[in-house]
Scaffold this motif. Sequence first.
Motif, PDB file in Angstrom:
ATOM      1  N   LYS A 120     -14.470  44.843  11.791  1.00  7.25           N
ATOM      2  CA  LYS A 120     -14.680  44.500  10.388  1.00  7.25           C
ATOM      3  C   LYS A 120     -13.868  45.450   9.520  1.00  7.25           C
ATOM      4  O   LYS A 120     -13.596  46.584   9.894  1.00  7.25           O
ATOM      5  N   VAL A 127     -20.497  43.392   1.523  1.00  2.00           N
ATOM      6  CA  VAL A 127     -20.024  42.505   0.456  1.00  2.00           C
ATOM      7  C   VAL A 127     -21.125  42.306  -0.575  1.00  2.00           C
ATOM      8  O   VAL A 127     -20.896  42.447  -1.782  1.00  2.00           O
ATOM      9  N   ASN A 128     -22.316  42.008  -0.119  1.00  2.14           N
ATOM     10  CA  ASN A 128     -23.449  41.778  -1.013  1.00  2.14           C
ATOM     11  C   ASN A 128     -23.684  42.991  -1.914  1.00  2.14           C
ATOM     12  O   ASN A 128     -23.804  42.864  -3.134  1.00  2.14           O
ATOM     13  N   MET A 154     -17.019  35.227   1.368  1.00  2.00           N
ATOM     14  CA  MET A 154     -17.397  34.969   2.753  1.00  2.00           C
ATOM     15  C   MET A 154     -16.736  33.699   3.289  1.00  2.00           C
ATOM     16  O   MET A 154     -16.440  33.614   4.478  1.00  2.00           O
ATOM     17  N   LYS A 155     -16.477  32.740   2.416  1.00  4.07           N
ATOM     18  CA  LYS A 155     -15.799  31.520   2.850  1.00  4.07           C
ATOM     19  C   LYS A 155     -14.358  31.813   3.257  1.00  4.07           C
ATOM     20  O   LYS A 155     -13.858  31.283   4.246  1.00  4.07           O
ATOM     21  N   ILE A 159     -20.003  36.092  -3.799  1.00  2.00           N
ATOM     22  CA  ILE A 159     -20.246  36.340  -2.375  1.00  2.00           C
ATOM     23  C   ILE A 159     -19.841  35.118  -1.553  1.00  2.00           C
ATOM     24  O   ILE A 159     -19.192  35.236  -0.516  1.00  2.00           O
ATOM     25  N   ASP A 201     -18.249  42.639   6.596  1.00  2.00           N
ATOM     26  CA  ASP A 201     -19.677  42.818   6.821  1.00  2.00           C
ATOM     27  C   ASP A 201     -20.396  42.247   5.598  1.00  2.00           C
ATOM     28  O   ASP A 201     -20.224  42.740   4.483  1.00  2.00           O
ATOM     29  N   GLY A 202     -21.186  41.212   5.805  1.00  2.00           N
ATOM     30  CA  GLY A 202     -21.857  40.535   4.699  1.00  2.00           C
ATOM     31  C   GLY A 202     -22.744  41.442   3.876  1.00  2.00           C
ATOM     32  O   GLY A 202     -22.840  41.297   2.655  1.00  2.00           O
ATOM     33  N   GLY A 231     -14.916  35.779   5.636  1.00  2.00           N
ATOM     34  CA  GLY A 231     -16.191  36.122   6.254  1.00  2.00           C
ATOM     35  C   GLY A 231     -16.111  36.756   7.626  1.00  2.00           C
ATOM     36  O   GLY A 231     -16.908  37.625   7.964  1.00  2.00           O
ATOM     37  N   ASN A 232     -15.151  36.342   8.435  1.00  2.00           N
ATOM     38  CA  ASN A 232     -15.052  36.894   9.786  1.00  2.00           C
ATOM     39  C   ASN A 232     -14.591  38.343   9.797  1.00  2.00           C
ATOM     40  O   ASN A 232     -14.831  39.063  10.755  1.00  2.00           O
ATOM     41  N   THR A 285     -12.870  46.246   1.683  1.00  2.00           N
ATOM     42  CA  THR A 285     -13.811  45.237   1.205  1.00  2.00           C
ATOM     43  C   THR A 285     -13.944  45.314  -0.312  1.00  2.00           C
ATOM     44  O   THR A 285     -13.987  44.285  -0.992  1.00  2.00           O
TER      45      THR A 285
END
Length: 91
Positions: free
Chosen positions: A36, A82-83, A70-71, A66, A78-79, A74-75, A42
């Motif tokens: 990641k 990002v959040n 992520m779209k 977000i 780290d979600g 996203g891969n 990020t």
Amino acid sequence: MTKSRDEYRELGGRGEEMAEQLSYEIDFLSRWLPSKLGEDETAKIVDATIDELGLSGDPGAAGRVIGAIMKSRGNDLDGAVVNRLVRERLG
């Protein structure tokens, strides 16, 4: 898995054996997992997306930002990071 490992370590002696087992599994499995991007990279993506969408200063738009990030990436991200970064930047 890292969260579980950390929780076992907090238990002290009772959880140390399980924490060591989880550390081994994390190290072993991480060889095949995609890496990641770090927090700095990020943050650049978050800032660029907020600017592109023109949503600066609108906390209610966090979900849109977000979702867009992520779209598209996203891969690589780290979600949870990002959040957190989106919510910090939007207020």
